[in-house]
Design a protein around this motif. Structure first.
Motif: not given
Length: 141
Positions: A16-28
């Protein structure tokens, strides 16, 4: 994970890549906000420049002439005829050696100078990066 539809009814793992994308966007977003703050300049207060003494030292630091540290009988230090205070000696010598192809220094202790003062001058010259240290027995011409 999905159940069924696979070979022989086995469970097939799916990431499930949705949490990974969320974390990366927050860090960005965090880095985009912090980037202008980090690159801001800060004020530095520099000590006043001693123009006269620095110009004399620059003239005395001719790479074609040897660098001579003279220890006088009044326990003062001179580099090629320019008097330098004891606390500044190693720093000034380090700067002078950076502008020269070699780090050779000649030590000239006056006849009435104390041996301890001359050895202290040698220590300060070594701290400034002098290698080798050569003692003069005759005056350089």
């Amino acid at each position: 994970m999905s159940v069924g539809g696979g070979r022989k009814g086995r469970v097939q793992p799916e990431m499930n890549v949705t949490p990974l994308v969320d974390v990366v966007l927050v860090l960005l977003i965090i880095f985009m906000i912090l980037a202008p703050i980090i690159t801001q300049a800060f004020a530095v207060r520099l000590p006043p420049k001693d123009d006269d003494k620095q110009e004399e030292l620059d003239q005395a630091n001719d790479p074609n002439q040897p660098l001579v540290l003279t220890v006088t009988d009044e326990q003062t230090f001179e580099v090629n005829g320019v008097t330098i205070d004891e606390p500044e000696l190693s720093v000034r010598l380090h700067r002078m050696f950076n502008a020269r192809p070699d780090n050779v220094i000649y030590i000239d202790g006056e006849d009435d100078a104390a041996v301890g003062t001359v050895l202290h001058g040698v220590d300060l010259a070594r701290q400034g990066g002098a290698s080798p240290v050569v003692f003069l027995t005759k005056k350089l011409q």
